[in-house]
Design an enzyme around this catalytic site. Structure first.
Site, PDB file in Angstrom:
ATOM      1  N   HIS A  18       0.824  -1.216   0.000  1.00 59.46           N
ATOM      2  CA  HIS A  18       0.000   0.000   0.000  1.00 59.46           C
ATOM      3  C   HIS A  18       0.859   1.267   0.000  1.00 59.46           C
ATOM      4  O   HIS A  18       0.403   2.337  -0.426  1.00 59.46           O
ATOM      5  CB  HIS A  18      -0.906  -0.025   1.237  1.00 59.46           C
ATOM      6  CG  HIS A  18      -2.151   0.797   1.121  1.00 59.46           C
ATOM      7  ND1 HIS A  18      -2.208   1.991   0.425  1.00 59.46           N
ATOM      8  CD2 HIS A  18      -3.398   0.613   1.636  1.00 59.46           C
ATOM      9  CE1 HIS A  18      -3.436   2.493   0.524  1.00 59.46           C
ATOM     10  NE2 HIS A  18      -4.175   1.672   1.239  1.00 59.46           N
ATOM     11  N   ASP A  31      -8.986  -4.575 -17.924  1.00 59.47           N
ATOM     12  CA  ASP A  31      -9.191  -5.362 -19.144  1.00 59.47           C
ATOM     13  C   ASP A  31      -7.841  -5.650 -19.799  1.00 59.47           C
ATOM     14  O   ASP A  31      -7.183  -4.741 -20.314  1.00 59.47           O
ATOM     15  CB  ASP A  31     -10.102  -4.587 -20.112  1.00 59.47           C
ATOM     16  CG  ASP A  31     -10.406  -5.360 -21.391  1.00 59.47           C
ATOM     17  OD1 ASP A  31      -9.839  -6.456 -21.587  1.00 59.47           O
ATOM     18  OD2 ASP A  31     -11.199  -4.845 -22.203  1.00 59.47           O
TER      19      ASP A  31
END
Length: 436
Positions: free
Chosen positions: A163, A380
């Site tokens: 993170h 995608d």
């Protein structure tokens, strides 16, 4: 029904994927907003494979590995390793070693793993690579990717990302860039790599008290006993809030005639209900922490594509009895915490860490992370958007995650962990507001 056990077999050794071209070496600066969240965030993306028949999961590993090498040229710090700087802070040593890449095979069809929106770490954890024997965050790669192929032809991409490298917005921009690279497209939003724009002022100027770092101790309450379920094992559950049930929450929490946002209404409810479910004594203080995206709130705004954490923690606290007695009180406190996050507040937070090196305390605290607006479906890689996605586990027991309901515009899924008795009470309180 028996307990499902997912068996995943790693194909070969984990490989390092370095950037496909020469990249800068040396130390890469991490800002003070990156320092306190060096935890590994694990997410999974499920793809059914190509519909057109000219590609399937057998080629997924090749496509993802080659495009990762290319996108790391732009995001080269992810190919480095975490280190401690001379001033005792986290920094990245840009070694160019590479991200870790693993290919694996599961012994079942993807449908057999069940609903990934109800994360079972014992199942989903096998779809994300963890370094065996790593003792601390410095021994873990900044990015590890695992591609697991299933017997049905589908595959899961499991990501483990530190993170401290970016917040949710930045992570989604990276994943989108990786997808564009896999599809042979140029990056629509190249990363803005300079984090020095968030350096602390010299000398630091602490203009706000920053209660997000305050430690709530038993001395803050006349009831020194911890909550009754403290230390019990956690159950993880996901609760769906439809647009209709969110509208009911908003109606219950109407503030001085001003409509509240979805986040304010839901955060206030979850904070209040969780505090009640845990059985906190009425005078014990309960704290709420949540992150606000500072990108548009800094003056001037941070550059588009800012690579790093631009989130600032804000907080509210209240006696547990007050939260239980007045749900609008919780919502009012959430709104105040949101409105407190100004440019001056954020720069004071940066300076506060510089001066104190303080870490947020999670005692008697709920930490809400809102992922509900993150564009997970934009991931995608050439097989279309993921059919399902979500966290593989919650990073801390105090965390509640807000996620979008993919099939329901405006709906929000709340994921959290609680001891069994507290979870039953939390579920009852949820059903009170979600039952049509």
């Amino acid at each position: 029904m028996g307990v499902f056990e997912l068996r995943v077999k790693q194909q070969g050794e984990p490989a390092l994927v370095p950037p496909a071209a020469e990249t800068p070496k040396g130390s890469y600066y991490l800002s003070n907003l990156d320092q306190n969240i060096a935890v590994i965030v694990q997410t999974v993306y499920c793809f059914s494979g190509a519909d057109d028949g000219d590609g399937d999961s057998s080629s997924a590993g090749v496509v993802l590995r080659e495009s990762l090498a290319k996108v790391l040229v732009h995001y080269y710090p992810l190919a480095g390793r975490l280190t401690i700087s001379g001033e005792g802070k986290l920094a990245v040593d840009c070694t160019g070693e590479g991200a870790v890449f693993v290919e694996a095979e599961a012994d079942c069809a993807m449908a057999d793993i069940g609903d990934v929106t109800e994360p079972d770490p014992s199942v989903l954890g096998k779809l994300v690579y963890s370094v065996p024997g790593a003792k601390n965050i410095l021994e873990m790669p900044l990015l590890a990717a695992q591609v697991t192929k299933f017997k049905c032809g589908g595959f899961v991409l499991g990501l483990a990302i530190n993170h401290c490298m970016f917040d949710g917005v930045g992570a989604m921009e990276f994943v989108n860039s990786w997808g564009e690279t896999a599809r042979g497209l140029p990056l629509s939003l190249p990363p803005a790599l300079d984090r020095a724009i968030l350096r602390a002022r010299d000398p630091p100027q602490l203009e706000f008290p920053h209660h997000e770092f305050a430690q709530i101790t038993d001395d803050d309450s006349d009831e020194v006993a911890p909550p009754p379920h403290d230390g019990d094992p956690l159950l993880h559950r996901s609760f769906r809030f439809t647009p209709a049930s969110i509208a009911r929450l908003k109606a219950l929490a109407l503030l001085e005639g001003r409509p509240c946002t979805t986040f304010e209404a839901l955060a206030g409810f979850v904070w209040s209900a969780r505090t009640r479910a845990l059985g906190m004594g009425p005078s014990r203080r309960s704290k709420l922490l949540f992150a606000v995206d500072g990108r548009p709130r800094f003056a001037p705004p941070l550059p588009a594509g800012y690579f790093g954490n631009a989130i600032v923690l804000t907080s509210a606290a209240c006696a547990a009895g007050e939260l239980a007695a007045s749900p609008p009180r919780a919502v009012r406190l959430v709104r105040g915490a949101v409105e407190a996050v100004t440019d001056a507040y954020m720069r004071s937070a940066v300076d506060y860490f510089e001066a104190t090196r303080a870490r947020p305390s999670l005692a008697s605290t709920l930490l809400i992370t809102a992922w509900s607006r993150l564009p997970f479906r934009a991931a995608d890689f050439g097989w279309g958007p993921p059919e399902a996605y979500g966290p593989a586990a919650l990073p801390e027991k105090e965390v509640a995650l807000f996620l979008s309901c993919g099939e329901e515009r405006g709906g929000v899924r709340v994921l959290l962990g609680l001891p069994a008795a507290a979870m039953a009470e939390f579920q009852r309180l949820v059903e009170e507001v979600t039952a049509a």
